[in-house]
Enzyme design. Structure first.
Site, PDB file in Angstrom:
ATOM      1  N   PRO A  26       4.080  -4.433  -2.984  1.00 18.38           N
ATOM      2  CA  PRO A  26       3.431  -4.468  -1.671  1.00 18.38           C
ATOM      3  C   PRO A  26       2.581  -3.255  -1.311  1.00 18.38           C
ATOM      4  CG  PRO A  26       5.816  -4.145  -1.459  1.00 18.38           C
ATOM      5  CD  PRO A  26       5.449  -3.951  -2.869  1.00 18.38           C
ATOM      6  N   GLU A  27       1.300  -3.355  -1.582  1.00 19.02           N
ATOM      7  CA  GLU A  27       0.344  -2.443  -0.973  1.00 19.02           C
ATOM      8  C   GLU A  27      -0.370  -3.276   0.093  1.00 19.02           C
ATOM      9  OE1 GLU A  27      -1.965  -0.064  -3.703  1.00 19.02           O
ATOM     10  OE2 GLU A  27      -0.525  -0.370  -5.294  1.00 19.02           O
ATOM     11  N   LYS A  35       0.767  -1.070   5.405  1.00 17.19           N
ATOM     12  CA  LYS A  35       1.675  -1.909   4.624  1.00 17.19           C
ATOM     13  C   LYS A  35       2.766  -2.509   5.505  1.00 17.19           C
ATOM     14  CE  LYS A  35       0.792   1.384   0.950  1.00 17.19           C
ATOM     15  NZ  LYS A  35       1.353   2.489   0.152  1.00 17.19           N
ATOM     16  N   ARG A  37       4.342  10.337  -9.979  1.00 20.07           N
ATOM     17  CA  ARG A  37       3.957   8.933 -10.059  1.00 20.07           C
ATOM     18  C   ARG A  37       2.914   8.778 -11.148  1.00 20.07           C
ATOM     19  NH1 ARG A  37       4.328   6.315  -4.664  1.00 20.07           N
ATOM     20  NH2 ARG A  37       4.844   4.616  -6.067  1.00 20.07           N
TER      21      ARG A  37
END
Length: 287
Positions: free
Chosen positions: A2-3, A58, A277
């Site tokens: 989910p972006e 978001k 990341r």
DNA sequence: AAGAGGCCCTGATAGC
DNA sequence: TGCTATCAGGGCCTCT
């Protein structure tokens, strides 16, 4: 998953299914999400109708008929499923999960409507639901968030001004929700690839043209993802955010060691780590 | 104030 | 087969 684009696709699907519908019952199996669910949660939602479903960044924002809001964040692994009543076992048997894409574990929250159910599933429980009592509190909730890429405020003046006296990598800024809201780790790589900018570049070193590219390409990448998401999701009648068919054609993300897709570029996609990341890039065409 | 890092949690996968 | 280590698309908090 989910972006911003994925959340927007979920929003559209929820709007289609639940606008104007009354929540008959709220079932919470696990209150321990990212934030512990308030004890009054069920009571605040029961017998309320959903007037509108908004999205910011978001976040999904359900507007109720009593002018309260219920915001939903999907975290890393949250998905929302719609189960229709035409399933015979719907209200009579707890093992009604014969929808192939609906998991059997981690269905933490359910909203029951007259003819359907909304099921929130989240294995890692980084997502959350939160009640907001009015418009003012809603505004406060998001006051530290930067504009979305589509926002008029996200323009060259804003970006250049924001980058003054800053020296983090551009990749990290794209992920920084205080700077711009809605971009996540996948699209950050994609935006920089399209812009031909190396993700390690300090924002100090970006020129006007590069800043412009970032603004334009942020919009472009996210809008395209929404369109693609919308078209691929259409085949999924009752389930949103299911893995498998919900694929996108990423240019760099997840393409480590594969050939750069840019025409006439002989580069190979690299995976590096920034702020813990992963980032994907082509060192040949991203300078 | 800005930036780095830890942490919340489960599941999939890789390596031994 | 079964163990352990690593990693995952987010964001908040604390520390320097």
């Amino acid at each position: 998953m989910p972006e911003l684009p994925e959340v927007e696709v979920v929003r559209q699907s929820l709007a289609k299914n639940f606008i104007g519908k009354k929540i008959k019952k709220v079932l919470v199996r696990n209150r321990k999400l990212r934030f512990k669910l308030n004890t009054s949660f069920e009571k605040e939602l029961k017998n309320k109708s959903i007037n509108k479903i908004h999205r910011f960044s978001k976040y999904l924002i359900m507007e109720l008929n009593d002018k309260k809001f219920c915001i939903i964040h999907l975290g890393m692994s949250g998905t929302i499923h719609v189960v229709k009543k035409n399933n015979k076992k719907f209200f009579t048997n707890t093992s009604f999960y014969n929808s192939p894409n609906l998991p059997t574990k981690h269905n933490h929250i359910e909203f029951e409507f007259e003819n359907s159910k909304l099921v929130y599933n989240d294995p890692r429980r980084f997502g959350f639901f939160q009640m907001i009592k009015d418009q003012k509190q809603l505004k406060d909730r998001f006051k530290f968030y930067g504009p979305e890429p589509f926002d008029k405020k996200f323009d060259l003046k804003y970006v250049i001004n924001y980058f003054k006296n800053k020296n983090k990598d551009i990749k990290n800024y794209l992920l920084d929700q205080k700077f711009v809201s809605g971009i996540g780790n996948i699209y950050a790589s994609e935006i920089l690839y399209l812009s031909k900018i190396n993700p390690l570049t300090s924002v100090n070193d970006l020129n006007r043209t590069q800043c412009k590219k970032i603004i334009i390409n942020s919009k472009k990448i996210l809008l395209n993802a929404i369109i693609k998401g919308g078209s691929t999701i259409r085949d999924f009648k009752n389930t949103f955010g299911s893995s498998g068919k919900f694929q996108k054609e990423f240019k760099v993300y997840g393409r480590e060691k594969l050939k750069c897709k840019r025409l006439n570029c002989n580069g190979t996609i690299d995976k590096i780590v920034q702020a813990n990341r992963s980032t994907f890039l082509c060192k040949i065409c991203q300078k």
